[in-house]
Design a protein around this motif. Structure first.
Motif, short mmCIF file in Angstrom:
data_model
loop_
_atom_site.label_atom_id
_atom_site.label_comp_id
_atom_site.label_asym_id
_atom_site.label_seq_id
_atom_site.Cartn_x
_atom_site.Cartn_y
_atom_site.Cartn_z
N PRO A 4 0.84 -1.20 0.00
CA PRO A 4 0.00 0.00 0.00
C PRO A 4 0.87 1.25 0.00
N GLN A 7 1.23 3.37 4.29
CA GLN A 7 0.65 2.70 5.46
C GLN A 7 1.71 2.17 6.42
N LEU A 8 2.77 1.60 5.87
CA LEU A 8 3.80 0.98 6.72
C LEU A 8 4.74 2.05 7.30
N ARG A 9 5.33 1.74 8.44
CA ARG A 9 6.31 2.63 9.09
C ARG A 9 7.61 1.86 9.29
N SER A 143 8.21 5.51 4.96
CA SER A 143 7.16 4.53 4.71
C SER A 143 7.48 3.70 3.46
N SER A 145 6.63 1.94 0.46
CA SER A 145 5.35 2.17 -0.22
C SER A 145 5.28 1.60 -1.63
N SER A 150 -4.25 2.74 -6.49
CA SER A 150 -4.17 1.30 -6.22
C SER A 150 -4.01 0.47 -7.50
#
Ligand code: COI
Length: 319
Positions: A4, A7-9, A143, A145, A150
């Motif tokens: 995505p 969303q991730l860290r 992040s 990504s 999408s």
């Protein structure tokens, strides 16, 4: 499953404080909450700015950021507009490189993915007068990504051409990356979604010319392959990706230039076949082809049969 966007860290972030006219205490700390007074001025009057940069893993295993120096300069441009303090470009780049170095294992390497770098600054002084804060925090978070839309590059998006909403006015904050410009895009985006469109195409306040998309600049391609980007003014954000495309034009690698684009001429150009492709340029969006424009009366105009065109594809591959 594709990664995505945003969303991730990662495990760490960079922090630095500003007080008494100086940047102090640069540090890399575990990613986590930042204490803030309820009276912190960013929460009340929106004195905030952000940037977006991408890092890519190359075949030599090293991570290369895409023109981070340009983003650092743009941060200072935003800071100027928002009465926030400047941060020397070298200091910003050093912070970014040190953080990426610590988090290098988080950089993804699959197609269309990157380590998205989000530098931002916000006012922290506890005061309620409407004036510039005397204290700030500068932070960089990361992040891993995937593509912003999408469908990724391979799916052309639909834009709503609206006369109802406008992004910015002359003399305002349109060229700065401040949160206020983005919160103002939420309602128009909801409106776009009700037309099955991903975003709106913003026109100038008098509805005569094409401005930008909010999350990206707009472009179209003439049948001879020339990329046309709306002339920058004080209501369009200067995309580093657009600037790079224009520099490729200056260097003779591709054909690219800027013009004031009347929406009526644009639509006529599509109808008579002069304009063959369109899309958006941005750090997050990269090159995002547009296949359809929908209008408030529900009518739809397609470009290149609603599909990603060869010129956009070639440019994306060049990137
Ligand atoms: C970018 O990084 O390209 C941006 O403008 C932020 C985006 C998520 C709207």
């Amino acid at each position: 499953k594709p990664l995505p966007f945003g969303q991730l860290r990662t495990n760490h972030m960079f922090l630095m404080n500003y007080s008494e006219g100086e940047w102090r205490n640069p540090r890399i700390v575990p990613y986590g909450p930042i204490p803030l007074s309820p009276g912190a001025m960013c929460l009340h009057y929106g004195q905030t700015l952000f940037e977006g940069v991408k890092g890519f893993k190359h075949d030599d295993g090293e991570i290369y950021t895409f023109r981070a120096d340009q983003n650092a300069e743009r941060l200072n441009h935003s800071a100027d507009i928002l009465c926030m303090p400047q941060i020397p470009v070298d200091l910003q780049l050093d912070a970014l490189h040190r953080l990426i170095d610590v988090e290098r294992d988080w950089c993804p390497s699959m197609p269309q993915s990157s380590l998205y770098v989000r530098p931002f600054m916000f006012a922290t002084e506890d005061a309620l007068g409407v004036r510039p804060s005397r204290e700030y925090i500068y932070c960089i978070m990361l992040s891993p990504s995937g593509a912003y839309y999408s469908g990724g590059f391979s799916k052309a998006i639909r834009l709503l051409v609206t006369q109802k909403y406008h992004r910015a006015v002359s003399g305002g904050t349109g060229t700065s990356k401040t949160g206020g410009n983005y919160v103002a895009s939420l309602k128009p985006a909801e409106y776009a979604h009700s037309f099955n469109a991903a975003q709106v195409l913003y026109l100038s306040a008098d509805n005569s010319t094409i401005e930008e998309v909010g999350s990206m600049n707009h472009y179209h391609v003439l049948k001879d392959g020339t990329f046309i980007i709306p002339e920058f003014n004080d209501t369009i954000l200067r995309s580093v990706t657009s600037l790079s495309v224009l520099e490729l034009g200056d260097a003779g690698v591709i054909k690219a230039r800027q013009e004031v684009i009347r929406i009526a001429d644009f639509l006529e150009g599509i109808q008579n076949g002069e304009i063959v492709e369109a899309g958006g340029f941005g750090t997050a969006a990269v090159v995002s082809p547009v296949g359809e424009y929908v209008f408030e009366d529900g009518s739809v105009i397609k470009l290149n049969d609603g599909k990603v065109g060869e010129h956009s594809k070639k440019l994306y591959e060049l990137y």
